[in-house]
Design an enzyme around this catalytic site. Structure first.
Site, PDB file in Angstrom:
ATOM      1  N   HIS A   1      36.281  13.737  19.306  1.00  0.00           N
ATOM      2  CA  HIS A   1      36.723  14.878  20.117  1.00  0.00           C
ATOM      3  C   HIS A   1      36.317  16.163  19.403  1.00  0.00           C
ATOM      4  CE1 HIS A   1      39.208  12.406  22.789  1.00  0.00           C
ATOM      5  NE2 HIS A   1      39.383  11.650  21.720  1.00  0.00           N
TER       6      HIS A   1
ATOM      7  N   ARG B   1      36.418  19.262  21.232  1.00  0.00           N
ATOM      8  CA  ARG B   1      37.031  20.407  21.928  1.00  0.00           C
ATOM      9  C   ARG B   1      35.955  21.399  22.382  1.00  0.00           C
ATOM     10  NH1 ARG B   1      40.877  16.764  22.180  1.00  0.00           N
ATOM     11  NH2 ARG B   1      42.343  16.753  20.446  1.00  0.00           N
TER      12      ARG B   1
ATOM     13  N   ASN C   1      37.154  14.881  27.407  1.00  0.00           N
ATOM     14  CA  ASN C   1      38.490  15.277  27.904  1.00  0.00           C
ATOM     15  C   ASN C   1      38.812  16.731  27.569  1.00  0.00           C
ATOM     16  OD1 ASN C   1      38.764  14.584  25.149  1.00  0.00           O
ATOM     17  ND2 ASN C   1      40.925  14.026  25.384  1.00  0.00           N
TER      18      ASN C   1
ATOM     19  N   HIS D   1      39.714   3.977  27.424  1.00  0.00           N
ATOM     20  CA  HIS D   1      41.004   4.157  26.762  1.00  0.00           C
ATOM     21  C   HIS D   1      41.900   3.066  27.347  1.00  0.00           C
ATOM     22  CE1 HIS D   1      44.247   6.578  24.751  1.00  0.00           C
ATOM     23  NE2 HIS D   1      44.934   5.723  25.494  1.00  0.00           N
TER      24      HIS D   1
ATOM     25  N   HIS E   1      39.072   2.666  20.206  1.00  0.00           N
ATOM     26  CA  HIS E   1      40.191   2.761  19.243  1.00  0.00           C
ATOM     27  C   HIS E   1      41.209   1.625  19.388  1.00  0.00           C
ATOM     28  CE1 HIS E   1      41.765   4.714  22.804  1.00  0.00           C
ATOM     29  NE2 HIS E   1      41.175   5.871  22.551  1.00  0.00           N
TER      30      HIS E   1
ATOM     31  N   ASP F   1      37.727   8.788  16.497  1.00  0.00           N
ATOM     32  CA  ASP F   1      38.729   9.404  17.373  1.00  0.00           C
ATOM     33  C   ASP F   1      39.370  10.617  16.693  1.00  0.00           C
ATOM     34  OD1 ASP F   1      40.092   9.794  19.728  1.00  0.00           O
ATOM     35  OD2 ASP F   1      41.660   8.338  19.311  1.00  0.00           O
TER      36      ASP F   1
HETATM   37  O1  DOR Z   1      45.430  10.481  19.782  1.00  0.00           O
HETATM   38  C1  DOR Z   1      44.637  10.760  20.664  1.00  0.00           C
HETATM   39  N1  DOR Z   1      44.130  12.009  20.800  1.00  0.00           N
HETATM   40  N2  DOR Z   1      44.306   9.817  21.521  1.00  0.00           N
HETATM   41  C2  DOR Z   1      43.565  10.079  22.607  1.00  0.00           C
HETATM   42  O2  DOR Z   1      43.332   9.179  23.370  1.00  0.00           O
HETATM   43  C3  DOR Z   1      43.110  11.462  22.905  1.00  0.00           C
HETATM   44  C4  DOR Z   1      43.048  12.266  21.693  1.00  0.00           C
HETATM   45  C5  DOR Z   1      42.929  13.752  21.980  1.00  0.00           C
HETATM   46  O3  DOR Z   1      42.054  14.141  22.759  1.00  0.00           O
HETATM   47  O4  DOR Z   1      43.702  14.518  21.406  1.00  0.00           O
HETATM   48 ZN    ZN Z   2      39.780   9.651  21.784  1.00  0.00          ZN
END
Ligand code: DOR
Ligand code: ZN
Length: 338
Positions: A10, A12, A36, A131, A169, A242
């Site tokens: 991720h 961001r 996401n 997921h 994960h 992750d």
């Molecule tokens: O712990 C997590 N954080 N699991 C996820 O599936 C999403 C991720 C996030 O985007 O913060």
């Molecule tokens: Zn993730």
């Protein structure tokens, strides 16, 4: 060792992304970037735009290739999948069951609504990254992955007999067994945090929001099953951090976000685990070969050197205007990249 790839990351957006991307790019050659965002990345055009933003946020002298994904929604069209299949910078589609985790509200409410999309993915050889947790009210949070495998994933694989799937994960013995007993088209990523910690860490002398992630940490026996899978030498299990940065204020909160920020020491933490179980000889393939092999990508050729020399993780790292607390904040990390 050959430079590794991160199978699940991720990054961001905006200033937060600019703060964290360097932590991954310093070590990893490539990473599969999760879609996401708010709003999510649902079209090829958005993914390509996001990729350009990542590239323009890279620190100087880093060579890093983001591999992009699309966020599957009830509205995704088969045409978008065909477009994805023609675009080399995109690697797959991420399935978030609606409500399962951070920014998953736009996720899939019922797989039947995206069946034509899944059939198109199968036909075009586009992998589905999952997921794997059910969101059914009343299912215990510690059983969500197991219930997903049994009631959703197993029938899905049966009905789509050549779809390529990565269960992301993984956190349980059941997931490890399911992958081991499954076909070659099925792979799984394993995070460093699920290898290092069990669910007791969330409650060590109080409630520890920085150990809250999804899928949630499980019992010790499950952690040990993950370790066994990671060091087994099976090409079906590969590295996916992750790493999921959230601002300190969003974690230390009466309704704290899920996610652990491991990127500043990701490979180093895996090295600690592999060393602890006398399996350092298995680290390179897990971290640098199996993801590429699974996705049909060329293996990396550049090298990095891990040296056993302790260093102290900072107490906090920048996240745009805010700060993020990394895993092992203020503590020693036993390995470093030369
Ligand atoms: O712990 C997590 N954080 N699991 C996820 O599936 C999403 C991720 C996030 O985007 O913060
Ligand atoms: Zn993730």
């Amino acid at each position: 060792m050959i430079r590794p790839d991160d199978g699940h990351l991720h990054l961001r957006d905006g200033a937060a992304m600019a703060s964290v991307v360097g932590a991954t790019a310093r070590v990893f050659e490539r990473a599969i970037v999760m879609p996401n965002l708010k709003p999510p990345i649902t079209t090829v055009a958005q993914a390509l735009d996001y990729k350009q933003k990542i590239l323009s946020s890279l620190p100087e002298n880093t060579h890093f290739k983001p591999l992009m994904t699309l966020y599957l929604t009830d509205e995704t069209s088969p045409e978008e999948i065909e477009k994805l299949a023609q675009t080399k910078d995109l690697i797959g589609v991420k399935l978030y069951p609606a409500g399962a985790t951070t920014n998953s509200n736009a996720g899939v409410t019922d797989l039947r609504k995206v069946w034509d999309v899944l059939e198109t993915m199968q036909r075009c050889n586009v992998p589905l990254l999952i997921h794997g947790e059910v969101t059914t009210q009343g299912v215990d949070i510690f059983d969500r992955e197991y219930m997903f495998i049994r009631h959703i994933l197993d029938p899905l694989l049966e009905n789509l007999s050549t779809l390529k799937v990565v269960l992301e994960h993984i956190t349980t013995q059941e997931a490890v067994d399911f992958i081991n007993n499954g076909e070659d088209r099925l792979g799984a990523t394993i995070t460093a945090h699920h290898l290092l910690w069990n669910r007791n860490s969330i409650f060590q002398n109080g409630i520890r929001p920085h150990f809250y992630c999804l899928p949630i940490l499980k019992r010790e026996e499950h952690r040990l099953a993950l370790v066994e899978a990671a060091i087994s030498g099976s090409p079906r299990f590969f590295l996916g951090t992750d790493s999921a940065p959230h601002a300190q204020s969003a974690k230390e909160n009466s309704c704290g976000c899920a996610g652990m920020y491991t990127a500043p020491a990701a490979l180093e933490l895996y090295a600690e685990i592999f060393e602890h179980y006398q399996a350092l000889d298995k680290l390179e393939a897990f971290a640098s070969f199996y993801m590429a092999d699974f996705y049909g990508l060329p293996r990396n050729t550049k090298q990095i050197t891990l040296i056993k020399q302790a260093w102290q993780m900072p107490d906090k790292c920048a996240l745009g205007e805010e700060v993020v607390i990394p895993v092992r904040a203020g503590e020693m990390i036993q390995w470093q990249i030369e």
